[in-house]
Design a protein around this motif. Sequence first.
Motif: not given
Length: 239
Positions: A228-234
């Motif tokens: 939820r907080t991972c910029v790479y996953f987003t």
Amino acid sequence: MVRTPDTSLKRRRPDPNSTSQSLTDSDRILYDLIKSKQDMGIWIGDMKREKKLPDHVVKKSLKSLQGKKLIKEVVSVQNKGKKYYMAVEFEPSKELTGGAWYVEGNLDTDFIKLLKELCLRHVFKMKVATTEGISESIRRSGVIKVECTTQQIAEILRVLVLDNEIMELRSTEMGEFASIPLGTVCYKSSGKGAPVGGVSKTGAMASIPCGVCPRITECTPDGIISPRTCVYFTKWLDF
């Protein structure tokens, strides 16, 4: 009669810009030797052999030269157990450091894996792509925060071709190659991967940042480290 002073007897003023005024004889010998090796540097054992200086003299001079910031110690990927020295004005050669794929003498496998996966996904997305196009697309995605050169991308693409993950072709300026100048080297999926959703044969886990994340074991849905907080996953979800 006034005698003109003999200018040849005048003492030469010391050069204030000289960084090696206070060197001892042994310091000077080693400094000149190290500097002559330029970007290749020299191993301490070779210094002793070439100049036939005792071990304690060599070590003392090296410490003195480092203290004066005239030389620096560098890591050799070929001989990690050996100490190499180089004049400070030179940068280590690729033969010594291993090039852009090494960090402090160690192969950056995580970075290589991430770049391979990104290149694969961009080739799937673009159908037919050039090295420059893939490099620019990866740069715009913002997934990689460090500088990544077109040369590095080209090296990764060559590896993927050898692994039969993608095909190297030349543009015919016809059909799917219409936007690429005639004869330009470009890349296309080899068909080994699963084209649906742009996921390669390595599986869904390897195609997302989680597959190469060093903190994956600490990642939980509601934790400090989470999808939820991972910029790479987003960024990957928005790709």
